[in-house]
Scaffold this motif. Structure first.
Motif, PDB file in Angstrom:
ATOM      1  N   LEU A  27       0.871  -1.191  -0.226  1.00  0.00           N
ATOM      2  CA  LEU A  27      -0.064  -0.188   0.026  1.00  0.00           C
ATOM      3  C   LEU A  27       0.923   1.219   0.027  1.00  0.00           C
ATOM      4  O   LEU A  27       0.605   2.358  -0.589  1.00  0.00           O
ATOM      5  CB  LEU A  27      -0.914  -0.103   1.413  1.00  0.00           C
ATOM      6  CG  LEU A  27      -2.142   0.879   1.203  1.00  0.00           C
ATOM      7  CD1 LEU A  27      -3.079   0.904   0.280  1.00  0.00           C
ATOM      8  CD2 LEU A  27      -2.875   0.763   2.598  1.00  0.00           C
ATOM      9  N   LEU A  28       2.025   1.266   0.588  1.00  0.00           N
ATOM     10  CA  LEU A  28       2.948   2.566   0.859  1.00  0.00           C
ATOM     11  C   LEU A  28       3.536   2.605  -0.370  1.00  0.00           C
ATOM     12  O   LEU A  28       3.393   3.754  -0.886  1.00  0.00           O
ATOM     13  CB  LEU A  28       4.048   2.017   1.993  1.00  0.00           C
ATOM     14  CG  LEU A  28       4.724   3.354   2.422  1.00  0.00           C
ATOM     15  CD1 LEU A  28       4.042   4.218   3.103  1.00  0.00           C
ATOM     16  CD2 LEU A  28       6.073   2.471   3.051  1.00  0.00           C
ATOM     17  N   VAL A  29       3.940   1.534  -1.224  1.00  0.00           N
ATOM     18  CA  VAL A  29       4.461   1.577  -2.491  1.00  0.00           C
ATOM     19  C   VAL A  29       3.319   2.221  -3.683  1.00  0.00           C
ATOM     20  O   VAL A  29       3.849   3.323  -4.231  1.00  0.00           O
ATOM     21  CB  VAL A  29       4.717   0.455  -3.334  1.00  0.00           C
ATOM     22  CG1 VAL A  29       5.388   0.359  -4.416  1.00  0.00           C
ATOM     23  CG2 VAL A  29       6.147  -0.071  -2.205  1.00  0.00           C
ATOM     24  N   ASN A  60      -8.794  -4.027  -2.234  1.00  0.00           N
ATOM     25  CA  ASN A  60      -8.413  -4.919  -3.446  1.00  0.00           C
ATOM     26  C   ASN A  60      -6.904  -5.308  -3.455  1.00  0.00           C
ATOM     27  O   ASN A  60      -6.754  -6.424  -3.693  1.00  0.00           O
ATOM     28  CB  ASN A  60      -8.463  -4.093  -4.810  1.00  0.00           C
ATOM     29  CG  ASN A  60      -9.897  -3.929  -5.228  1.00  0.00           C
ATOM     30  OD1 ASN A  60     -10.675  -5.035  -5.050  1.00  0.00           O
ATOM     31  ND2 ASN A  60     -10.622  -3.136  -5.634  1.00  0.00           N
ATOM     32  N   LEU A  61      -6.099  -4.318  -2.838  1.00  0.00           N
ATOM     33  CA  LEU A  61      -4.836  -4.785  -2.683  1.00  0.00           C
ATOM     34  C   LEU A  61      -4.614  -6.215  -1.738  1.00  0.00           C
ATOM     35  O   LEU A  61      -3.641  -7.092  -2.240  1.00  0.00           O
ATOM     36  CB  LEU A  61      -3.907  -3.591  -2.211  1.00  0.00           C
ATOM     37  CG  LEU A  61      -2.224  -3.655  -2.180  1.00  0.00           C
ATOM     38  CD1 LEU A  61      -1.828  -2.394  -2.673  1.00  0.00           C
ATOM     39  CD2 LEU A  61      -1.857  -4.075  -0.767  1.00  0.00           C
ATOM     40  N   VAL A  62      -5.270  -6.031  -0.512  1.00  0.00           N
ATOM     41  CA  VAL A  62      -5.095  -6.965   0.195  1.00  0.00           C
ATOM     42  C   VAL A  62      -5.490  -8.558  -0.341  1.00  0.00           C
ATOM     43  O   VAL A  62      -4.672  -9.477  -0.259  1.00  0.00           O
ATOM     44  CB  VAL A  62      -5.905  -6.944   1.470  1.00  0.00           C
ATOM     45  CG1 VAL A  62      -5.829  -8.243   2.456  1.00  0.00           C
ATOM     46  CG2 VAL A  62      -5.554  -5.666   2.252  1.00  0.00           C
ATOM     47  N   LYS A  63      -6.469  -8.446  -1.235  1.00  0.00           N
ATOM     48  CA  LYS A  63      -6.933  -9.510  -1.783  1.00  0.00           C
ATOM     49  C   LYS A  63      -5.933 -10.217  -2.934  1.00  0.00           C
ATOM     50  O   LYS A  63      -5.484 -11.313  -3.326  1.00  0.00           O
ATOM     51  CB  LYS A  63      -8.320  -9.440  -2.293  1.00  0.00           C
ATOM     52  CG  LYS A  63      -9.065  -9.214  -1.480  1.00  0.00           C
ATOM     53  CD  LYS A  63     -10.806  -9.308  -1.866  1.00  0.00           C
ATOM     54  CE  LYS A  63     -11.189  -8.350  -2.752  1.00  0.00           C
ATOM     55  NZ  LYS A  63     -12.626  -7.963  -3.185  1.00  0.00           N
ATOM     56  N   MET A  67     -10.124 -15.721   7.390  1.00  0.00           N
ATOM     57  CA  MET A  67      -9.093 -14.701   7.710  1.00  0.00           C
ATOM     58  C   MET A  67      -8.701 -13.687   6.800  1.00  0.00           C
ATOM     59  O   MET A  67      -8.701 -12.339   7.228  1.00  0.00           O
ATOM     60  CB  MET A  67      -7.617 -15.508   7.693  1.00  0.00           C
ATOM     61  CG  MET A  67      -7.724 -16.268   9.129  1.00  0.00           C
ATOM     62  SD  MET A  67      -5.923 -17.188   9.107  1.00  0.00           S
ATOM     63  CE  MET A  67      -6.108 -18.188  10.657  1.00  0.00           C
ATOM     64  N   TYR A  68      -9.140 -13.810   5.524  1.00  0.00           N
ATOM     65  CA  TYR A  68      -9.056 -12.779   4.583  1.00  0.00           C
ATOM     66  C   TYR A  68     -10.021 -11.833   5.274  1.00  0.00           C
ATOM     67  O   TYR A  68      -9.985 -10.434   5.004  1.00  0.00           O
ATOM     68  CB  TYR A  68      -9.081 -13.087   3.063  1.00  0.00           C
ATOM     69  CG  TYR A  68      -7.803 -13.503   2.545  1.00  0.00           C
ATOM     70  CD1 TYR A  68      -6.972 -12.558   2.161  1.00  0.00           C
ATOM     71  CD2 TYR A  68      -7.494 -14.908   2.109  1.00  0.00           C
ATOM     72  CE1 TYR A  68      -5.766 -12.857   1.584  1.00  0.00           C
ATOM     73  CE2 TYR A  68      -6.280 -15.052   1.670  1.00  0.00           C
ATOM     74  CZ  TYR A  68      -5.423 -14.014   1.245  1.00  0.00           C
ATOM     75  OH  TYR A  68      -4.301 -14.424   0.674  1.00  0.00           O
ATOM     76  N   PHE A  69     -11.511 -12.435   5.184  1.00  0.00           N
ATOM     77  CA  PHE A  69     -12.538 -11.544   5.634  1.00  0.00           C
ATOM     78  C   PHE A  69     -12.423 -10.562   6.753  1.00  0.00           C
ATOM     79  O   PHE A  69     -12.638  -9.558   6.753  1.00  0.00           O
ATOM     80  CB  PHE A  69     -13.570 -12.501   5.830  1.00  0.00           C
ATOM     81  CG  PHE A  69     -15.140 -11.925   6.089  1.00  0.00           C
ATOM     82  CD1 PHE A  69     -15.717 -11.661   4.922  1.00  0.00           C
ATOM     83  CD2 PHE A  69     -15.604 -11.637   7.197  1.00  0.00           C
ATOM     84  CE1 PHE A  69     -17.169 -11.014   5.005  1.00  0.00           C
ATOM     85  CE2 PHE A  69     -16.661 -10.884   7.374  1.00  0.00           C
ATOM     86  CZ  PHE A  69     -17.480 -10.539   6.303  1.00  0.00           C
ATOM     87  N   LEU A  70     -11.477 -11.274   7.782  1.00  0.00           N
ATOM     88  CA  LEU A  70     -10.969 -10.446   9.101  1.00  0.00           C
ATOM     89  C   LEU A  70     -10.423  -9.241   8.558  1.00  0.00           C
ATOM     90  O   LEU A  70     -10.362  -8.326   9.272  1.00  0.00           O
ATOM     91  CB  LEU A  70     -10.368 -11.520   9.846  1.00  0.00           C
ATOM     92  CG  LEU A  70     -10.474 -11.343  11.312  1.00  0.00           C
ATOM     93  CD1 LEU A  70     -11.656 -11.683  11.902  1.00  0.00           C
ATOM     94  CD2 LEU A  70      -9.374 -12.617  12.024  1.00  0.00           C
TER      95      LEU A  70
END
Lengths: 245, 243
Positions: free
Chosen positions: A34-36, A168-171, A207-210
């Motif tokens: 996210l930072l990048v 979206n990035l997390v996924k 866990m992704y949901f979390l």
């Protein structure tokens, strides 16, 4: 139905140490990515609103390239070509391995940077030209006008879509699994492969949901806030009432 | 030219191929109230916007209090001499009324917050909106927003105020509250240049009316001269149309 088999659930849930490791790894990768993406995106987004044709061109090409090719292909390409490229650059004897963490941070960062750039661009363009003129008529320089007047107004507009990009990035960090990355998806895959129990995937989803659901709530909240009218604020000086006027 | 606050000399402005200002010269004395009128597209707005460099001249000179405006010094001159009121108000929506009025004094004039807020309250009282200091602009009516914009222009205390069609974006019932504030302002020694279609206002406050058409000044004179026997037939035609 094996999906509801309590033994399998018990076995899976007793074995979640690696999943939690992957969970933390995914969070770390996401934050760094996210930072990048924010750095790349802000730079390119501002590029696209400048007067310079060259800068606008660079931004356009970048955005179109990354938005119109799949991230999986990009990751595979960097995974394969990156080490060779580094070898060529550094002159090392062997190909230079890139840690999966670094690789995905770069790939996800660059990919979402393209979307962030568009968010920033539309945010700046949404501010009426009169705002800059008002500031300049008061004697503010362009930089001061951006700092005090324009950018503070864009935050309200860009925060919801930015949070959406974070989601979206997390996924998308799950592409890490494809190159043996050690992330949540990868650990789940191993667990399922070892045990043969599909429950691992369900826990992985949870866990992704979390991670993602709170971000989704944040998006909703930010959207609501960005539409809400600003309310009067009481300050120390403004004690005046209608009667005094 | 000791007493001229503004000297515009052989000013030309092009937008691409479009010649918007054609060799315009105009001088305004200190404290003078000048009203610019003319059909839309005649260059009035471009002319008034040249005075604070929102439009950079293609050629010619703009001098403020004798100082030649250049690419380098225009912000400095703007800070010192001019404030502007726009058709679309251009208030900052992310700040309260008080925030709008104190931003420039604090950031540019380096006043303390207390000084700036005290001055802002004085300006707000003059436009009758002291009780709205904590409101955000978008919660005010158009007329109130424009009065805030006038207060914002007032509280930085520049000797020249530029008003670019200040009532054109307002609902008819709000025009008068803004005009009243402007009339009251005109009592003072402030140098005022106003682009407007409000002929009643022009007649009441103008020391001089300047009529523009097609990028040129076709007629100048006192309201008395201008409304009763203008020399230029196009000026007469314009007046016939709008009066």
């Amino acid at each position: 139905m094996e999906l509801f088999n309590p033994e399998r659930w018990a076995a899976t849930l007793a074995n979640t140490d690696l999943l939690w490791q992957g969970f933390l790894f995914t969070i770390e990768v996401s934050l760094a990515g996210l930072l990048v993406s924010l750095l790349v995106g802000t730079l390119l987004g501002v590029f696209s609103t400048t007067q310079s044709r060259v800068l606008r061109g660079i931004s356009r090409v970048y955005v179109e390239f990354f938005q119109n090719t799949p991230i999986v292909v990009q990751v595979f390409f960097v995974y394969t070509a990156g080490p060779m490229l580094l070898q060529a650059i550094t002159g090392a004897e062997h190909v230079v391995r890139i840690a999966p963490f670094v690789l995905v941070v770069i790939c996800v960062g660059l990919y979402h940077g393209a979307y962030v750039a568009e968010v920033i661009r539309t945010g700046i363009e949404a501010i009426p030209r009169g705002q800059m003129e008002g500031a300049q008529s008061q004697g503010f320089t362009r930089v001061q006008a951006y700092r005090y007047v324009i950018l503070p107004q864009t935050f309200r507009i860009i925060l919801p879509p930015l949070a959406n990009q974070a989601l979206n990035l997390v996924k998308n960090t799950s592409v890490l699994a494809l190159i043996a990355g050690g992330d949540l998806m990868y650990q789940a895959d191993i667990l399922v492969a070892d045990s043969g129990y599909l429950q691992g995937y369900i826990v992985c989803c949870a866990m992704y949901f979390l991670i993602c659901f709170p971000i989704a709530m944040l998006v909703t909240w930010l959207e609501k806030r960005s539409r809400a009218p600003r309310k009067a604020r009481r300050t120390a000086t403004a004690g005046a009432t209608e009667a005094e006027v | 030219m000791p007493n001229n606050m503004i000297d515009i000399v052989h000013l030309n402005k092009y937008f691409g191929d479009l010649h918007v200002l054609k060799d315009v010269s105009l001088s305004v004395r200190e404290g003078e109230k000048v009203v610019l009128i003319g059909p839309s597209g005649s260059g009035k707005s471009t002319l008034i916007r040249s005075i604070n460099w929102l439009e950079e001249p293609s050629s010619g000179e703009v001098r403020i209090n004798g100082e030649l405006m250049t690419k380098k010094n225009h912000l400095e001159i703007t800070r010192k001499y001019t404030s502007m009121v726009f058709q679309q108000f251009n208030l900052y929506p992310n700040m309260t009324v008080m925030g709008n009025l104190t931003l420039a004094p604090i950031k540019l004039q380096k006043k303390t917050r207390e000084e700036a807020e005290a001055e802002a309250m004085r300006s707000l009282k003059r436009v009758g909106l002291a009780h709205k200091a904590d409101e955000y602009p978008q919660n005010l009516s158009g007329g109130q927003q424009q009065r805030v914009a006038i207060a914002r222009a007032l509280c930085t205390k520049q000797p020249i105020m530029l008003l670019d069609e200040p009532t054109s974006a307002l609902d008819p019932e709000m025009v008068n509250e803004v005009l009243n504030v402007m009339v009251e302002l005109a009592q003072e020694n402030i140098t005022m240049i106003c682009v407007t279609h409000e002929m009643g206002f022009a007649r009441q406050v103008a020391d001089r009316i300047v009529f523009m058409e097609d990028g040129q000044i076709l007629e100048e004179g006192t309201p008395e001269h201008f409304f009763t026997h203008p020399d230029n037939p196009r000026c007469q035609a314009f007046l016939d149309k709008i009066l």
